[in-house]
Design a protein around this motif. Structure first.
Motif: not given
Length: 72
Positions: A20-24, A26-42
């Protein structure tokens, strides 16, 4: 020459152990991943813009005319 970076696909080895993984977390790690992908695209967009800018400036200094594929 540009070489695209390729990542190996994320595999899913079957271990038979459910964790089991804490939902908070998991969401925080997904947000960081999305931010990293956005930074790479920029960064890629900035690099492409700079490359076009340098191409156009060099063409203007070499020929005195702005090529058609350059923005005005």
């Amino acid at each position: 020459m540009l070489k695209a970076e390729r990542l190996k696909p994320l595999g899913h080895p079957e271990t038979g152990v459910m964790v089991q993984v804490d939902q908070g977390w998991l969401r925080a790690s997904q947000d960081l991943l999305a931010a990293a992908i956005g930074a790479i695209e920029r960064g890629n967009n900035r690099a492409a813009g700079n490359r076009l800018y340098l191409y156009c400036v060099k063409a203007v200094f070499a020929t005195g005319v702005l090529p058609k594929d350059c923005p005005k």
